[in-house]
Motif scaffolding. Structure first.
Motif, PDB file in Angstrom:
ATOM      1  N   VAL A   1       0.840  -1.203   0.000  1.00  0.00           N
ATOM      2  CA  VAL A   1       0.000   0.000   0.000  1.00  0.00           C
ATOM      3  C   VAL A   1       0.874   1.252   0.000  1.00  0.00           C
ATOM      4  O   VAL A   1       0.665   2.191  -0.783  1.00  0.00           O
ATOM      5  CB  VAL A   1      -0.948  -0.013   1.211  1.00  0.00           C
ATOM      6  N   ILE A   2       1.861   1.279   0.884  1.00  0.00           N
ATOM      7  CA  ILE A   2       2.716   2.467   0.966  1.00  0.00           C
ATOM      8  C   ILE A   2       3.579   2.608  -0.281  1.00  0.00           C
ATOM      9  O   ILE A   2       3.828   3.715  -0.760  1.00  0.00           O
ATOM     10  CB  ILE A   2       3.561   2.438   2.271  1.00  0.00           C
ATOM     11  N   ASP A   3       4.006   1.481  -0.855  1.00  0.00           N
ATOM     12  CA  ASP A   3       4.803   1.538  -2.075  1.00  0.00           C
ATOM     13  C   ASP A   3       4.004   2.146  -3.217  1.00  0.00           C
ATOM     14  O   ASP A   3       4.529   2.961  -3.987  1.00  0.00           O
ATOM     15  CB  ASP A   3       5.277   0.126  -2.441  1.00  0.00           C
ATOM     16  N   GLN A   4       2.742   1.766  -3.330  1.00  0.00           N
ATOM     17  CA  GLN A   4       1.895   2.339  -4.373  1.00  0.00           C
ATOM     18  C   GLN A   4       1.732   3.840  -4.183  1.00  0.00           C
ATOM     19  O   GLN A   4       1.793   4.623  -5.144  1.00  0.00           O
ATOM     20  CB  GLN A   4       0.527   1.654  -4.376  1.00  0.00           C
ATOM     21  N   ARG A   5       1.514   4.253  -2.952  1.00  0.00           N
ATOM     22  CA  ARG A   5       1.393   5.687  -2.666  1.00  0.00           C
ATOM     23  C   ARG A   5       2.673   6.424  -3.052  1.00  0.00           C
ATOM     24  O   ARG A   5       2.632   7.495  -3.675  1.00  0.00           O
ATOM     25  CB  ARG A   5       1.089   5.887  -1.180  1.00  0.00           C
ATOM     26  N   LEU A   6       3.793   5.850  -2.694  1.00  0.00           N
ATOM     27  CA  LEU A   6       5.073   6.506  -2.952  1.00  0.00           C
ATOM     28  C   LEU A   6       5.510   6.407  -4.411  1.00  0.00           C
ATOM     29  O   LEU A   6       6.448   7.088  -4.816  1.00  0.00           O
ATOM     30  CB  LEU A   6       6.140   5.914  -2.033  1.00  0.00           C
ATOM     31  N   SER A   7       4.831   5.594  -5.194  1.00  0.00           N
ATOM     32  CA  SER A   7       5.105   5.586  -6.634  1.00  0.00           C
ATOM     33  C   SER A   7       4.585   6.852  -7.301  1.00  0.00           C
ATOM     34  O   SER A   7       4.995   7.186  -8.418  1.00  0.00           O
ATOM     35  CB  SER A   7       4.470   4.352  -7.297  1.00  0.00           C
ATOM     36  N   ARG A   8       3.703   7.566  -6.609  1.00  0.00           N
ATOM     37  CA  ARG A   8       3.086   8.777  -7.170  1.00  0.00           C
ATOM     38  C   ARG A   8       3.493  10.051  -6.432  1.00  0.00           C
ATOM     39  O   ARG A   8       3.231  11.152  -6.926  1.00  0.00           O
ATOM     40  CB  ARG A   8       1.567   8.643  -7.141  1.00  0.00           C
ATOM     41  N   HIS A   9       4.067   9.895  -5.238  1.00  0.00           N
ATOM     42  CA  HIS A   9       4.411  11.061  -4.438  1.00  0.00           C
ATOM     43  C   HIS A   9       5.759  10.835  -3.757  1.00  0.00           C
ATOM     44  O   HIS A   9       6.110   9.705  -3.411  1.00  0.00           O
ATOM     45  CB  HIS A   9       3.348  11.320  -3.363  1.00  0.00           C
ATOM     46  N   ALA A  10       6.478  11.918  -3.520  1.00  0.00           N
ATOM     47  CA  ALA A  10       7.767  11.809  -2.842  1.00  0.00           C
ATOM     48  C   ALA A  10       7.599  11.358  -1.397  1.00  0.00           C
ATOM     49  O   ALA A  10       8.404  10.574  -0.877  1.00  0.00           O
ATOM     50  CB  ALA A  10       8.501  13.149  -2.899  1.00  0.00           C
ATOM     51  N   TYR A  11       6.535  11.845  -0.758  1.00  0.00           N
ATOM     52  CA  TYR A  11       6.264  11.521   0.645  1.00  0.00           C
ATOM     53  C   TYR A  11       4.794  11.166   0.792  1.00  0.00           C
ATOM     54  O   TYR A  11       4.001  11.303  -0.141  1.00  0.00           O
ATOM     55  CB  TYR A  11       6.648  12.698   1.551  1.00  0.00           C
ATOM     56  N   LEU A  12       4.406  10.725   1.961  1.00  0.00           N
ATOM     57  CA  LEU A  12       3.069  10.169   2.112  1.00  0.00           C
ATOM     58  C   LEU A  12       1.961  11.189   1.901  1.00  0.00           C
ATOM     59  O   LEU A  12       0.913  10.866   1.349  1.00  0.00           O
ATOM     60  CB  LEU A  12       2.942   9.510   3.487  1.00  0.00           C
ATOM     61  N   ALA A  13       2.177  12.415   2.340  1.00  0.00           N
ATOM     62  CA  ALA A  13       1.132  13.431   2.173  1.00  0.00           C
ATOM     63  C   ALA A  13       1.283  14.216   0.878  1.00  0.00           C
ATOM     64  O   ALA A  13       0.462  15.078   0.593  1.00  0.00           O
ATOM     65  CB  ALA A  13       1.126  14.389   3.373  1.00  0.00           C
TER      66      ALA A  13
END
Length: 229
Positions: free
Chosen positions: A143-155
């Motif tokens: 889940v976090i990897d997918q998020r970070l594939s689109r953004h530098a950081y979580l927010a």
């Protein structure tokens, strides 16, 4: 001045990450959880759930009496609002930061903790529990990897409290590191945070406060950490 009730655990590291990044004055009040100090009345007055970290802010923004805060996620949010840092000011950015902060405190932290318990500390190996929590943590890493594939950081594009909350739980156990080849964006993010000078200062406190960190638990520590209270 902020009093930080601290022991070098993943949740403890969350708060030192923020304090070091923000350059706030703080004093560490060690809480040796292996000796049962988390059950002392003085600590329970600050943290009624007998868990660390906790803080006491002697200079709150309203100028009133000191404010105590327990629960690591609440502490990060309190400090972000106090300083106006590491939490987006716009509504959409703030929502994203709080989503990922709560994702960590409700999912990544508890599941990683249970994975570590059944792999490292449990007196007997229970395959169902090891598989259950190992699989769930791997899912969360995805889940976090997918998020970070689109953004530098979580927010989004800026480092913030959601990252500070999650980072300490990624490599919480030396023998249970993520499958980084499968999650390259997680690896990129983790390496970037590890390289920050404030992160290095925060983690240097581990050896100062608890030189025995990482060593096998003795029976007293097991009793205080895992025994019924």
């Amino acid at each position: 001045m902020i009093d930080l009730y601290y022991w070098p655990t993943p949740n403890g590291h969350k708060v030192t990450l923020f304090l070091e990044e923000a350059g706030l004055d703080y004093a560490i009040k060690p809480v040796d959880i292996g000796k049962g100090e988390q059950f002392q009345p003085a600590f329970l007055a600050v943290s009624p759930n007998n868990k660390m970290p906790a803080i006491v802010d002697h200079a709150p923004a309203d100028g009133g009496v000191p404010i105590s805060v327990f629960e690591s996620g609440a502490i990060l949010l309190y400090l972000a609002e106090k300083t106006g840092r590491f939490l987006p000011a716009d509504a959409r950015g703030r929502v994203a930061a709080l989503e990922w902060l709560f994702w960590q405190v409700a999912g990544l932290g508890p599941m990683s903790g249970q994975m570590g318990h059944f792999n490292v500390y449990a007196p007997e190996k229970i395959p169902y529990a090891i598989d259950r929590y190992g699989n769930e943590v791997r899912r969360l890493h995805g889940v976090i990897d997918q998020r970070l594939s689109r953004h530098a950081y979580l927010a989004g594009d800026e480092y913030g409290i959601a990252d500070m909350a999650s980072y300490p739980w990624i490599e919480a156990y030396d023998a249970l590191k993520p499958d980084y080849p499968a999650f390259p964006h997680l690896k990129r993010w983790h390496d970037a945070i590890a390289a920050r000078p404030a992160t290095q200062r925060a983690y240097a406190l581990k050896d100062q406060v608890n030189p025995d960190a990482g060593k096998p638990l003795d029976e007293e520590a097991r009793r205080h950490l895992f025994g019924p209270r």
